[in-house]
Structures are given as C-alpha cells and as structure tokens.
Enzyme design. Structure first.
Site, PDB file in Angstrom:
ATOM      1  N   SER A  58     -52.026 -98.175 129.333  1.00 64.88           N
ATOM      2  CA  SER A  58     -52.208 -96.757 129.046  1.00 64.88           C
ATOM      3  C   SER A  58     -52.731 -95.972 130.244  1.00 64.88           C
ATOM      4  O   SER A  58     -52.548 -94.751 130.322  1.00 64.88           O
ATOM      5  CB  SER A  58     -53.173 -96.584 127.858  1.00 64.88           C
ATOM      6  OG  SER A  58     -52.595 -97.094 126.670  1.00 64.88           O
ATOM      7  N   TRP A  61     -50.767 -93.220 132.159  1.00 64.77           N
ATOM      8  CA  TRP A  61     -50.535 -91.888 131.603  1.00 64.77           C
ATOM      9  C   TRP A  61     -51.667 -90.918 131.922  1.00 64.77           C
ATOM     10  O   TRP A  61     -51.545 -89.721 131.631  1.00 64.77           O
ATOM     11  CB  TRP A  61     -50.356 -91.979 130.087  1.00 64.77           C
ATOM     12  CG  TRP A  61     -49.152 -92.785 129.714  1.00 64.77           C
ATOM     13  CD1 TRP A  61     -49.127 -94.091 129.305  1.00 64.77           C
ATOM     14  CD2 TRP A  61     -47.787 -92.363 129.746  1.00 64.77           C
ATOM     15  NE1 TRP A  61     -47.848 -94.498 129.088  1.00 64.77           N
ATOM     16  CE2 TRP A  61     -47.001 -93.460 129.343  1.00 64.77           C
ATOM     17  CE3 TRP A  61     -47.162 -91.154 130.081  1.00 64.77           C
ATOM     18  CZ2 TRP A  61     -45.611 -93.383 129.259  1.00 64.77           C
ATOM     19  CZ3 TRP A  61     -45.778 -91.082 129.989  1.00 64.77           C
ATOM     20  CH2 TRP A  61     -45.022 -92.187 129.583  1.00 64.77           C
ATOM     21  N   GLN A  63     -53.662 -88.250 133.573  1.00 60.88           N
ATOM     22  CA  GLN A  63     -53.287 -87.220 134.538  1.00 60.88           C
ATOM     23  C   GLN A  63     -54.487 -86.704 135.326  1.00 60.88           C
ATOM     24  O   GLN A  63     -54.453 -86.618 136.547  1.00 60.88           O
ATOM     25  CB  GLN A  63     -52.648 -86.026 133.807  1.00 60.88           C
ATOM     26  CG  GLN A  63     -51.330 -86.315 133.159  1.00 60.88           C
ATOM     27  CD  GLN A  63     -50.806 -85.099 132.397  1.00 60.88           C
ATOM     28  OE1 GLN A  63     -51.521 -84.121 132.188  1.00 60.88           O
ATOM     29  NE2 GLN A  63     -49.573 -85.169 131.970  1.00 60.88           N
ATOM     30  N   GLU A 130     -63.402 -80.260 135.675  1.00 65.82           N
ATOM     31  CA  GLU A 130     -62.757 -80.198 134.374  1.00 65.82           C
ATOM     32  C   GLU A 130     -63.778 -79.785 133.322  1.00 65.82           C
ATOM     33  O   GLU A 130     -64.967 -79.636 133.614  1.00 65.82           O
ATOM     34  CB  GLU A 130     -62.112 -81.547 134.020  1.00 65.82           C
ATOM     35  CG  GLU A 130     -60.933 -81.905 134.901  1.00 65.82           C
ATOM     36  CD  GLU A 130     -60.278 -83.220 134.520  1.00 65.82           C
ATOM     37  OE1 GLU A 130     -60.702 -83.815 133.511  1.00 65.82           O
ATOM     38  OE2 GLU A 130     -59.349 -83.651 135.219  1.00 65.82           O
ATOM     39  N   HIS A 259     -56.769 -83.631 122.063  1.00 68.12           N
ATOM     40  CA  HIS A 259     -56.674 -82.874 123.313  1.00 68.12           C
ATOM     41  C   HIS A 259     -56.215 -81.459 123.003  1.00 68.12           C
ATOM     42  O   HIS A 259     -55.247 -81.254 122.261  1.00 68.12           O
ATOM     43  CB  HIS A 259     -55.697 -83.547 124.270  1.00 68.12           C
ATOM     44  CG  HIS A 259     -55.848 -83.081 125.680  1.00 68.12           C
ATOM     45  ND1 HIS A 259     -55.436 -81.834 126.095  1.00 68.12           N
ATOM     46  CD2 HIS A 259     -56.394 -83.671 126.770  1.00 68.12           C
ATOM     47  CE1 HIS A 259     -55.717 -81.687 127.378  1.00 68.12           C
ATOM     48  NE2 HIS A 259     -56.295 -82.786 127.813  1.00 68.12           N
ATOM     49  N   ARG A 308     -64.054 -80.544 125.205  1.00 66.22           N
ATOM     50  CA  ARG A 308     -62.751 -80.564 124.562  1.00 66.22           C
ATOM     51  C   ARG A 308     -62.797 -80.272 123.065  1.00 66.22           C
ATOM     52  O   ARG A 308     -61.909 -79.613 122.531  1.00 66.22           O
ATOM     53  CB  ARG A 308     -62.077 -81.921 124.807  1.00 66.22           C
ATOM     54  CG  ARG A 308     -61.594 -82.071 126.229  1.00 66.22           C
ATOM     55  CD  ARG A 308     -60.946 -83.414 126.446  1.00 66.22           C
ATOM     56  NE  ARG A 308     -60.414 -83.496 127.801  1.00 66.22           N
ATOM     57  CZ  ARG A 308     -59.853 -84.578 128.305  1.00 66.22           C
ATOM     58  NH1 ARG A 308     -59.758 -85.673 127.580  1.00 66.22           N
ATOM     59  NH2 ARG A 308     -59.392 -84.585 129.545  1.00 66.22           N
ATOM     60  N   HIS A 369     -55.679 -87.653 121.234  1.00 63.88           N
ATOM     61  CA  HIS A 369     -55.645 -88.010 122.649  1.00 63.88           C
ATOM     62  C   HIS A 369     -56.502 -89.232 122.969  1.00 63.88           C
ATOM     63  O   HIS A 369     -56.040 -90.162 123.607  1.00 63.88           O
ATOM     64  CB  HIS A 369     -56.117 -86.821 123.471  1.00 63.88           C
ATOM     65  CG  HIS A 369     -56.154 -87.082 124.949  1.00 63.88           C
ATOM     66  ND1 HIS A 369     -55.049 -87.525 125.657  1.00 63.88           N
ATOM     67  CD2 HIS A 369     -57.159 -86.966 125.857  1.00 63.88           C
ATOM     68  CE1 HIS A 369     -55.371 -87.669 126.937  1.00 63.88           C
ATOM     69  NE2 HIS A 369     -56.643 -87.358 127.083  1.00 63.88           N
ATOM     70  N   ARG A 404     -65.953 -87.465 124.233  1.00 64.38           N
ATOM     71  CA  ARG A 404     -65.860 -87.900 125.622  1.00 64.38           C
ATOM     72  C   ARG A 404     -65.845 -86.716 126.580  1.00 64.38           C
ATOM     73  O   ARG A 404     -65.106 -85.762 126.393  1.00 64.38           O
ATOM     74  CB  ARG A 404     -64.576 -88.717 125.818  1.00 64.38           C
ATOM     75  CG  ARG A 404     -64.291 -89.094 127.264  1.00 64.38           C
ATOM     76  CD  ARG A 404     -62.999 -89.857 127.367  1.00 64.38           C
ATOM     77  NE  ARG A 404     -61.852 -89.036 127.065  1.00 64.38           N
ATOM     78  CZ  ARG A 404     -60.968 -88.617 127.978  1.00 64.38           C
ATOM     79  NH1 ARG A 404     -61.143 -88.914 129.255  1.00 64.38           N
ATOM     80  NH2 ARG A 404     -59.932 -87.895 127.615  1.00 64.38           N
ATOM     81  N   SER A 409     -63.342 -91.506 131.028  1.00 64.70           N
ATOM     82  CA  SER A 409     -62.746 -92.698 130.423  1.00 64.70           C
ATOM     83  C   SER A 409     -62.320 -93.725 131.463  1.00 64.70           C
ATOM     84  O   SER A 409     -62.601 -94.922 131.326  1.00 64.70           O
ATOM     85  CB  SER A 409     -61.555 -92.308 129.555  1.00 64.70           C
ATOM     86  OG  SER A 409     -60.662 -91.480 130.280  1.00 64.70           O
TER      87      SER A 409
END
Length: 558
Positions: A58, A61, A63, A130, A259, A308, A369, A404, A409
């Site tokens: 995983s 994936w 980004q 972020e 997400h 998030r 997500h 999170r 992660s």
C-alpha cells in the site's frame, strides 16, 4: 445488542506443505520491508510474505509525504504537540515521543537505503506543510509520488539480497491464519507460525504452513471494508482479522479516517478512488461549495489545513446544506506549470478523467482513507499474543489516537518496524525466542463467507459506519451483518469454496462486525468517529475501546 460470535479460524484445506523460519513478516509496504531488512542480518532465517508482487504494498499509493523534524527551526516537541492535537486526547504521548524523536534518524537511514526525496534550492530535503502541521516538515518525492519512491528503494534493497540464504520472499501469497500453541498455564496461546495460500507453481503452491516463533504483521488497513476507498483492492483487513482470530486485542477500531478530497466520479463509483493529496491544500488550493463559496475559514482557524476529520465533516455538512454529493477543490491559483511539476501523478489522473484542474475546480468528496485503529501493540510492536508483532497501519501503537496527523503514517511504519525488528533480534540473542511451539487447534469453529456477499457487507458498513454515524445506523448495520452467513457452506443459494475471494470476504465481514460494535459503544464524537446522535466529546470516553474474541469466539468489547 445481542451477543456476537465469530469463528476463530478460516475454513481452509489442511496445509499441503510445511517450512520453517525464525520470523515471518507479512506485507511489503514500508513497515514490512523495513522489518524484513532489519531482521535479515539479525536472525538466522526470515520469510517475507506478500499478497501480490513485492512492489505492490500500500505504501506505493502514498502521495503526500513523510513527516519528520528535518528543519533546524522545527522541534520534536512541536511535532509532538501537533500530533497530540490531531489525536483529540487519545494519542499515547509516549508513543508519539518515540515517533517524533526517532523519526528523523529513520528518514536519514531511508535516504541511505536509496530513497531520493525532492530537494530545495540549498540542496537540503525540500519540506512542505499539510493539514494539522504548524511547521514545514513533510518530505516528498517526485512531487506526489513519495510512497512509490520509498517502495522502489526498499524493494531494491530486498531484491539485492534475495540470494541470501537468510531470507526468502514468497509473492502472491495470502496469509490465512496465525497459528498458535496450546494454552499455557496462564491461558496464553503463543505464536506458532502462519498458514498461507500461494498462487503459483511447484512445491510452494496452494495452502501451506510456515512454522515460526515470531510473526510480524504489516498487512495494511481496512479499506475494502467500505464501499469507496482510496486503498488498493488488496486491503481486505487480512492482518487485523487474523490477529483477532488468534486472540489478539484490537483497539480504536471505530476511528476511520475519511480523506476529505477524493475525486468524485459519480454516485455509482466503487472500489479504489483517486486521492487528491492534502499537500495540494498545503500549497494553497481552496475548498468551495458547489455555489463557489469558500467555507473552511468559518470552521477552523487553519481553514483548509485543519485536521482531516474537521475538513471531512465540514465537507459533509456543506454537501448537506447545498443538497449536493460533492464540493469543489480550486487549485487554479497555483498555475498550470506548478501543478504539473509538483503533482504530476494527480495531474495525469485528472486528465484521464477529462478534467483540467488548472482551468476549473474539480469535484471532491470524502472517502475511506486510513484506519487509526488496529492490533494493539506496545512501543516495541508486541501484541497481546506472545510472539505476534504488528507494525504499520495494521497496528494500534497509540500514535494516532482518534485521528491521524497527515503524513505520520509512513513515519510510524518506519519507526515501529525498526523497533519491532530490533526487539525480536534481542529476544533471539537472549534465548527468549527459539524454536516455534507446536500449533494447536483453537476452539470456536471455522468461517467462510461467499465472495458474492462482499458488496453487501461493504454497503452495510458504509451506510452504518461511514463519516456520520448514529445508534440507529449502527444497530441496523450490526443486525444486517449478523445475517450474513459465516458457515463453511456460504450463503443460502450461493456456492462458497475455500479460495482467496471467500477468505478475503470473510476477513472483511469479521472486521466490519468488530468495527461496528466498537463504534456503537463510543457514544460521543471524536476525531474520525462522528455520531450524529452524540455530536460532542464526552470526557468519559477519553480512553481506548478494545475488542477481542474469547475462547469460544464471543466478541468482547470493553
């Protein structure tokens, strides 16, 4: 709720072959690859099992990037603070301190293993920001291909040593169950290895058994429990389900991260959906409702860069207020050249969908997500089952709490896989670990759910335990999930044979049942868990809710 009972093993043929190892690592994302590389020179024989090809974990994936204190003006204390805020009172400060203090060294080791991060003008690693971070501490690669670059580097390291007799890689193998010993005087069942099904040819074909005193689960999350997700198709909760059946304690299952900005492809879209990274908002993109009005500044002081869960819930509310099934992400102000350079992968996926985000806002909506819960571990990756470790998204280390923090992660997988591997090695050195115990059959029966039932299970989980939940939706989901047949004969009128699709569907079903039960018990709203009937936080729930199976398969939620 009526008592729930789950099977303690999967219905499967008896193993047709057997091999031995000192440690089995299950999964080939950042956590599994790191654990295998660290163990390779520290224990005599490591077996790395991956569900598809070695490079299909995983991690590829991911980004946005990997968060770490790499700027001299940043501090671990600041990273810790931001992580605790995002965790909404449920993060374990000790686990977070491990993450933020050891993280920078682990990232530098990742660079030494060949990972190439984007560089700033001064030659240092370029850092961005972020949601939830109050400093620039997100390292990225290839603009929006951080996970792919990390995976490439670690896979190359594994491939370089595959001829080493101390490590073996088995690809295209689905781990079915964690084998355990007969109970000790204290009632504990220790790890004895795993059963797995290998799709291939030769002696390692079909169902087999690997006997080992250590199993390290690094199997990723629960994406396919839900109807729509950013997770790859292989994320069918296999590790969490296997750990539950083996007797491990699970925690924080109810905290599912949806997400905020997943490309909306219409009401009928299913499976893995394209993610539009939070880093896009970190660079300045704005959220608008379908009428073109910006709404996040009125919701949170960080606006589009709020945690998030805050952004996802705000989007859901704005969608309801405008009677729409999506909102808009406006990145036009960033310019076409910047968008192509910084986010080449996202730009390509949007073009495939017929969208030009340099010219028009793109439709987005929340989708499943990341899963903040999993198999409960200590700071060394140990679970409640002796010899069983969990690292990465499958684990519940206490870092994430109720939600999170963005880009923590990958760092968590890196840091705690390193810790788990070194703990395993130390226990071999002292003689605490040695030969695997003999496997023993567990009470509680075997399960098999027909693959044809998967879409039904996903629909039930999504409707009952999606971004906004209630007692009514959860009770309905629990009852409907209980009606899904879990015998070795499959659903009425449906032929179910022991094979990969059925085993995966059984895992999805068992984890959905456990998740719904945990969400029912938490009668408050916190982080990734939002109850419409209990919209506020309750101090009484500033604790972890755990789930386990008793010896007869009874689901115990506490």
């Amino acid at each position: 709720m009526t008592p729930a009972r789950l099977a303690r093993s999967l219905a499967a043929p008896a193993p047709g072959w057997t091999t031995r190892a000192d440690a089995v690592v299950v999964g080939s994302g950042i956590a599994g690859l790191t654990a295998a590389l660290e163990l390779r020179t520290r224990v005599p024989r490591v077996l790395l099992v991956t569900k598809a090809e070695l490079s299909s974990g995983s991690t590829v994936w991911a980004q946005g990037g990997i968060a770490a204190v790499l700027d001299p003006d940043d501090t671990p204390a600041a990273h810790l603070h931001d992580t605790l805020v995002a965790g909404v009172g449920l993060s374990d400060p000790a686990a977070v301190e491990v993450l933020v203090t050891e993280g920078p060294d682990r990232v530098h080791e990742l660079v030494a293993r060949g990972a190439t991060f984007d560089r700033a003008d001064d030659g240092g690693i370029a850092l961005t920001r972020e949601g939830g971070h109050r400093a620039d501490r997100i390292a990225h690669a290839g603009g929006d291909a951080t996970g792919a670059e990390i995976s490439r580097a670690l896979v190359a390291q594994i491939e370089a040593v595959q001829d080493d007799p101390g490590i073996e890689v088995i690809e295209n193998a689905l781990v079915l169950d964690v084998l355990t010993s007969a109970p000790s005087a204290t009632g504990e069942r220790a790890v004895a290895g795993v059963t797995l099904h290998v799709r291939g040819a030769g002696s390692r074909d079909g169902v087999g058994a690997v006997l080992a005193p250590v199993v390290v689960l690094a199997t990723g999350g629960v994406g396919q429990v839900f109807r729509s997700s950013t997770n790859p198709p292989g994320a069918t909760a296999d590790g969490i389900a296997a750990a539950l059946r083996a007797g491990a304690v699970l925690g924080d299952l109810e905290f599912v991260q949806f997400h905020p900005t997943v490309l909306w492809l219409g009401a009928g879209a299913r499976g893995q959906l394209p993610l539009i990274s939070e880093a896009v908002r970190g660079e300045g993109a704005l959220l608008l409702d379908v009428h073109g009005h910006r709404f996040m500044p009125a919701v949170h002081e960080l606006a589009e860069l709020a945690p998030r869960d805050v952004v996802a819930h705000a989007i859901v509310r704005q969608m309801a207020a405008t009677s729409s099934d999506h909102v808009l992400l406006d990145a036009r102000g960033l310019g076409a050249q910047f968008l192509q350079r910084r986010f080449p992968g996202i730009s390509a996926r949007l073009r495939q969908a017929g969208l030009d985000w340099a010219e028009e806002p793109v439709p987005v909506a929340p989708a499943q997500h990341y899963h903040s819960g999993g198999v409960v571990t200590d700071l060394r990756g140990r679970t409640s089952v002796p010899g069983l470790y969990a690292v990465g998204e499958v684990a519940c280390t206490g870092v994430h709490g109720a939600n999170r923090l963005a880009s923590n992660s990958l760092l968590e997988g890196l840091v705690f896989a390193h810790r788990a591997a070194h703990d395993v090695a130390a226990r071999f050195d002292t003689g605490e670990l040695g030969t695997a115990p003999e496997p023993a059959e567990r009470p509680g029966g075997a399960a098999l759910v027909a693959a044809a039932a998967r879409s039904r299970v996903q629909r039930i989980a999504s409707d009952g335990a999606g971004p906004i939940r209630s007692a009514e939706s959860l009770d309905r989901a629990d009852a409907l999930l209980a009606d899904v047949t879990t015998t070795a004969h499959g659903a009425v009128g449906v032929v179910a044979a022991p094979q990969a699709a059925e085993w995966e569907t059984t895992n999805v079903h068992q984890v959905a049942r456990a998740l719904v039960r945990a969400a029912t018990v938490r009668t408050e709203s916190r982080g990734g868990h939002f109850r419409a009937d209990h919209p506020h936080r309750d101090p009484a729930f500033e604790r972890r809710i755990t789930v386990r199976l008793d010896d007869d398969g009874g689901l115990v939620v506490a």
